[in-house]
Design a protein around this motif. Sequence first.
Motif, PDB file in Angstrom:
ATOM      1  N   ALA A  91       0.838  -1.204   0.000  1.00 60.55           N
ATOM      2  CA  ALA A  91       0.000   0.000   0.000  1.00 60.55           C
ATOM      3  C   ALA A  91       0.873   1.254   0.000  1.00 60.55           C
ATOM      4  O   ALA A  91       0.550   2.246  -0.653  1.00 60.55           O
ATOM      5  CB  ALA A  91      -0.927   0.002   1.209  1.00 60.55           C
ATOM      6  N   ALA A  92       1.982   1.208   0.728  1.00 57.81           N
ATOM      7  CA  ALA A  92       2.888   2.364   0.817  1.00 57.81           C
ATOM      8  C   ALA A  92       3.543   2.660  -0.531  1.00 57.81           C
ATOM      9  O   ALA A  92       3.788   3.818  -0.860  1.00 57.81           O
ATOM     10  CB  ALA A  92       3.949   2.121   1.881  1.00 57.81           C
ATOM     11  N   ALA A 101       1.136   4.716  -2.615  1.00 49.34           N
ATOM     12  CA  ALA A 101       0.563   5.902  -1.968  1.00 49.34           C
ATOM     13  C   ALA A 101       1.197   7.192  -2.467  1.00 49.34           C
ATOM     14  O   ALA A 101       2.387   7.266  -2.733  1.00 49.34           O
ATOM     15  CB  ALA A 101       0.734   5.794  -0.461  1.00 49.34           C
ATOM     16  N   SER A 135       0.410  10.044  -0.548  1.00 50.95           N
ATOM     17  CA  SER A 135       0.640  10.653   0.754  1.00 50.95           C
ATOM     18  C   SER A 135       0.146   9.693   1.834  1.00 50.95           C
ATOM     19  O   SER A 135      -0.627   8.781   1.552  1.00 50.95           O
ATOM     20  CB  SER A 135      -0.077  12.001   0.880  1.00 50.95           C
ATOM     21  N   VAL A 136       0.610   9.933   3.070  1.00 54.28           N
ATOM     22  CA  VAL A 136       0.227   9.083   4.194  1.00 54.28           C
ATOM     23  C   VAL A 136      -0.150   9.987   5.368  1.00 54.28           C
ATOM     24  O   VAL A 136       0.519  10.980   5.635  1.00 54.28           O
ATOM     25  CB  VAL A 136       1.373   8.141   4.613  1.00 54.28           C
ATOM     26  N   GLN A 155      -6.738   4.023   1.489  1.00 51.65           N
ATOM     27  CA  GLN A 155      -6.649   2.747   2.211  1.00 51.65           C
ATOM     28  C   GLN A 155      -6.357   3.034   3.677  1.00 51.65           C
ATOM     29  O   GLN A 155      -5.395   3.734   3.982  1.00 51.65           O
ATOM     30  CB  GLN A 155      -5.540   1.877   1.644  1.00 51.65           C
ATOM     31  N   LEU A 205       7.232   0.383   6.581  1.00 52.47           N
ATOM     32  CA  LEU A 205       7.594   1.644   5.934  1.00 52.47           C
ATOM     33  C   LEU A 205       9.100   1.853   5.830  1.00 52.47           C
ATOM     34  O   LEU A 205       9.550   2.893   5.339  1.00 52.47           O
ATOM     35  CB  LEU A 205       6.958   2.821   6.669  1.00 52.47           C
ATOM     36  N   TRP A 250       8.084   7.142   3.291  1.00 50.22           N
ATOM     37  CA  TRP A 250       7.236   7.362   4.465  1.00 50.22           C
ATOM     38  C   TRP A 250       7.940   7.002   5.769  1.00 50.22           C
ATOM     39  O   TRP A 250       7.345   7.104   6.839  1.00 50.22           O
ATOM     40  CB  TRP A 250       5.934   6.579   4.333  1.00 50.22           C
ATOM     41  N   LEU A 290      -3.215   4.210   9.958  1.00 50.19           N
ATOM     42  CA  LEU A 290      -2.540   4.722   8.767  1.00 50.19           C
ATOM     43  C   LEU A 290      -3.540   4.863   7.631  1.00 50.19           C
ATOM     44  O   LEU A 290      -4.375   3.988   7.416  1.00 50.19           O
ATOM     45  CB  LEU A 290      -1.427   3.776   8.317  1.00 50.19           C
ATOM     46  N   PHE A 335      -3.497   5.700   3.504  1.00 56.29           N
ATOM     47  CA  PHE A 335      -2.698   5.869   2.299  1.00 56.29           C
ATOM     48  C   PHE A 335      -3.580   6.436   1.191  1.00 56.29           C
ATOM     49  O   PHE A 335      -4.543   5.809   0.786  1.00 56.29           O
ATOM     50  CB  PHE A 335      -2.121   4.524   1.844  1.00 56.29           C
ATOM     51  N   SER A 336      -3.250   7.629   0.709  1.00 57.42           N
ATOM     52  CA  SER A 336      -3.985   8.234  -0.407  1.00 57.42           C
ATOM     53  C   SER A 336      -3.407   7.691  -1.702  1.00 57.42           C
ATOM     54  O   SER A 336      -2.231   7.874  -1.976  1.00 57.42           O
ATOM     55  CB  SER A 336      -3.829   9.756  -0.383  1.00 57.42           C
ATOM     56  N   THR A 337      -4.244   7.049  -2.502  1.00 57.47           N
ATOM     57  CA  THR A 337      -3.756   6.428  -3.731  1.00 57.47           C
ATOM     58  C   THR A 337      -4.180   7.168  -4.996  1.00 57.47           C
ATOM     59  O   THR A 337      -3.555   7.005  -6.032  1.00 57.47           O
ATOM     60  CB  THR A 337      -4.232   4.967  -3.829  1.00 57.47           C
TER      61      THR A 337
END
Length: 167
Positions: A18-19, A22, A24-25, A51, A64, A69, A82, A84-86
Motif C-alpha cells: 500500500a505504501a 501511496a 501521501s500518508v 486505504q 515503511l 514514508w 494509517l 494511504f492516499s492512492t
Amino acid sequence: MALALEGKKAIVAEVSEAAKDALSVVVADARGVPVYKMAELRKQARENGVQVRVIRNTLARRALKDTPWECLNESFVGPTLLAFSTEHPGAAARLFKAFAKTEQNFEVKALAYEGEFIPASDLDRLATLPTYDEAIAKLMSVMKEASAGKLVRTLAALRDQKQAEAA
C-alpha cells in the motif's frame, strides 16, 4: 491475541504494498471513537481512494522501512491508524480533517507527502490541495480572464485609435 510470525509478515507485506502506491500518508489516533463511526470513516475512505489500516507500531516501522514514508516513524506512539492516499495526495488529509471536526476523540498525529514529514498542525497543507478537476477549472478560469482582458485592451486600443483619427 498474539499474531504468529507468518501473520505479521503478511501484514508487513500488505502495508508495504500500500505504501508503494501511496501519494501521501496520514497517521492518526482513533482511541475512543465508536466502532460505527470508524465503519463510516472506512466507507468514506474506500469511496475516496484511501486505504485505512490499523497496525501495530513495530509492524508499521518495518513496513515503511526504506520508503519515503519512513519519516513518520517518530509518530508511531500509541494506537496507530494509517491512511494511504492512492488517487489524490490530499484525499486522506481532507477525509481525516472532516472526520476530526465531528469526532473529538479522533486525532491526526502526522502526515507525509513526497517523503517530507508534515506535523499535524499543518494538516491544511494537504487537505486544501485542489483535486485534478478543481485545478483544471481554476486554470480554465484564469485563461478565460486573461483572454477577456486581452479583448478589453484591444477594444480600448481601437477606441483610442479612432478617437485620435477623429481629432
